[in-house]
Enzyme design. Structure first.
Site, PDB file in Angstrom:
ATOM      1  N   ASP A 201      62.228  28.920  29.630  1.00 27.18           N
ATOM      2  CA  ASP A 201      63.424  29.756  29.779  1.00 27.18           C
ATOM      3  C   ASP A 201      63.893  29.820  31.224  1.00 27.18           C
ATOM      4  O   ASP A 201      64.147  30.904  31.768  1.00 27.18           O
ATOM      5  CB  ASP A 201      63.157  31.164  29.245  1.00 27.18           C
ATOM      6  CG  ASP A 201      62.556  31.172  27.854  1.00 27.18           C
ATOM      7  OD1 ASP A 201      62.937  30.307  27.051  1.00 27.18           O
ATOM      8  OD2 ASP A 201      61.698  32.028  27.573  1.00 27.18           O
TER       9      ASP A 201
ATOM     10  N   GLU B 124      71.157  32.106  21.102  1.00 31.41           N
ATOM     11  CA  GLU B 124      70.462  32.898  22.110  1.00 31.41           C
ATOM     12  C   GLU B 124      70.640  32.259  23.481  1.00 31.41           C
ATOM     13  O   GLU B 124      71.391  31.292  23.638  1.00 31.41           O
ATOM     14  CB  GLU B 124      68.974  33.008  21.767  1.00 31.41           C
ATOM     15  CG  GLU B 124      68.283  31.668  21.631  1.00 31.41           C
ATOM     16  CD  GLU B 124      66.884  31.774  21.034  1.00 31.41           C
ATOM     17  OE1 GLU B 124      66.451  32.888  20.706  1.00 31.41           O
ATOM     18  OE2 GLU B 124      66.233  30.712  20.902  1.00 31.41           O
TER      19      GLU B 124
END
Length: 494
Positions: free
Chosen positions: A14, A170
């Site tokens: 991420d 997302e």
């Protein structure tokens, strides 16, 4: 100049990146480990040095024992605005939530968290020309907020949520580039179906027009060595060209392919076509159009001569002051047991991410009257360990609901060298049921002779077996009394 992907190996998923002048800063997820949110610095987008952790004080991060593995801190966004660094992230542990931290220097200290109630995971921060701060998060929804207080000023409003029928929209990031606002997202889930898509608008809150070439990057359904590609962030390189950091994995072995290092940070070039970003090929060997110096030689040994631990060292959920010391015996790391085994959420454990498919890890420890040793951990239900104490050395394997003592051997009193060699399955040795690697656990004599006590299949310490979002962490532990460690070596095996 060529460079090797991943640019940050091991469990560093991420990624979020920002540029400040000639410097680059990057943050990653940390899940159930403390300290949380590793912070990296680079001058060339390729060579990265960890300079700290944003959540490095117990008052900033609470991960209670009930925090599940792969819970904890998810998907930060790191930005620089108005002379300060801003970081927003979410702690999904019980009692957690989203939070904003600030710092004048990315090395820290970072502020105490400011709660941002009522939003989802993967939050992003972006400012418009009028000074409004927009927070966009998984779903994909958006609020306007006061980042100094965390208070919502407007919203939430639903935005564009990716392709039709795509799951898990997302990881949104919102940018003003030229005349448009671009909304970059991940979709398809963070497994093999992961993908990156983008849309644009003339306003930060839409309406957004999807790119006709979506998804703009995905490796799903391919035989590429890098899989699960997604969760990206855009940045300009030193020469003004555009690039993207993103996560990916390196599966090994047969079917379905097991990845053991977690999701890692990769770098890929981006061209612009008709006003849309078009990522190039993402491969293990890449070329940068600016000078990239060779990476610094890795530090193999930590002698624990400093008062504090290097920021690469992480512990499971917490690291209370009373659980470790570098002053009990100067030059040694003392670990004081808090739990009887690595099955325990509060075990005393200090480890580092495994970053290479093949590596060698060694420690010199003195168990004294205690018990402890060297372990490879994926979570409480999946770990291998070498434990010394009570006159024996023991190899133990925890495989889900099965706990098995593989072997034991008598051990003389005094210091002992423990060693684990991780040997990746060689390329070209593919078989449908072949595991990704093999772990050799044993004792090393003073002259370097390795006495192997056990050889264990590495697939059982993989995400495909254990589930979740993390990768292996290799480190030191204590399960009874106090155990002393003189040094810890980690080196890749070429």
């Amino acid at each position: 100049m060529t460079f090797t992907n991943p640019v940050i190996a091991g469990m560093h998923p991420d990624p979020s990146v920002c540029r400040v002048g000639d410097d680059y800063y990057l943050a990653c997820s940390s899940f159930e480990y403390f300290p949380g949110v590793p912070i990296f610095h680079s001058r060339d987008l390729v060579n990265w040095e960890q300079i700290g952790n944003a959540l490095d004080r117990p008052g900033q991060l609470t991960l209670p024992p009930g925090t599940p593995s792969s819970g904890g801190v998810y998907a930060p966004t790191l930005r620089h605005h108005d002379g300060r660094f801003w970081l927003i992230t979410t702690n999904v542990a019980p009692g957690g939530g989203s939070m904003i931290l600030t710092a004048d220097d990315a090395r820290g200290p970072w502020s105490d968290p400011v709660p941002v109630p009522g939003i989802g995971i993967d939050p992003d921060l972006a400012w418009d020309d009028d000074g409004n701060c927009w927070c966009t998060y998984a779903g994909i929804s958006q609020i306007r907020l006061d980042p100094t207080t965390g208070r919502t000023l407007d919203g939430p409003h639903r935005l564009w949520s990716g392709g039709p029928h795509a799951q898990a929209p997302e990881a949104p990031h919102l940018y003003r580039i030229g005349e448009h606002w671009y909304l970059l997202i991940a979709e398809g889930g963070t497994e093999r179906g992961h993908a990156i898509s983008i849309a644009r608008a003339t306003s930060p809150n839409g309406p957004f027009e999807p790119c006709p070439a979506n998804p703009i990057l995905t490796h799903r359904g391919s035989n590429r060595p890098i899989q699960n590609t997604g969760h990206a962030d855009l940045v300009q390189g030193p020469d003004g060209s555009w690039w993207m950091v993103l996560l990916g994995v390196r599966p090994g072995g047969g079917t379905p392919g097991w990845h053991v290092l977690g999701r890692e940070t990769y770098l890929v070039p981006v061209a612009w076509t008709d006003g849309w970003p078009a990522p190039g090929d993402l491969t293990p060997e890449m070329t940068a159009p600016w000078p990239v110096p060779p990476p610094a030689p890795p530090q193999v040994r930590d002698d624990f001569d400093d008062l504090d631990l290097h920021p690469r060292w992480i512990s499971v959920r917490s690291r209370p002051a009373g659980s470790w010391s570098t002053t009990d015996r100067p030059g040694w790391l003392a670990l004081h047991a808090r739990g009887p085994s690595l099955d325990n959420p509060g075990v005393t454990f200090v480890g580092r991410r495994q970053q290479h498919p093949s590596c060698r890890v060694r420690v010199l420890l003195d168990p004294g009257a205690g018990r402890g040793g060297l372990a490879v951990r994926l979570d409480e239900r999946h770990h291998y360990e070498l434990e010394a104490g009570d006159g024996i050395v023991r190899v133990t394997a925890r495989l889900g609901s099965v706990l098995h003592t593989v072997t034991t051997r008598p051990l003389a009193a005094g210091p002992v060298r423990l060693r684990i060699d991780v040997i990746a399955t060689p390329d070209g040795h593919w078989h449908p049921t072949q595991g990704p690697d093999e772990l050799h656990l044993g004792i090393e004599t003073a002259d370097g002779t390795f006495q192997t006590l056990a050889q264990l299949d590495g697939r059982y310490l993989s995400t495909e077996v254990a589930g979740g979002f993390t990768g292996r962490v290799i480190g030191m532990f204590a399960t009874a009394g106090t155990v002393l460690f003189d040094w810890f070596d980690y080196e890749p095996i070429r």
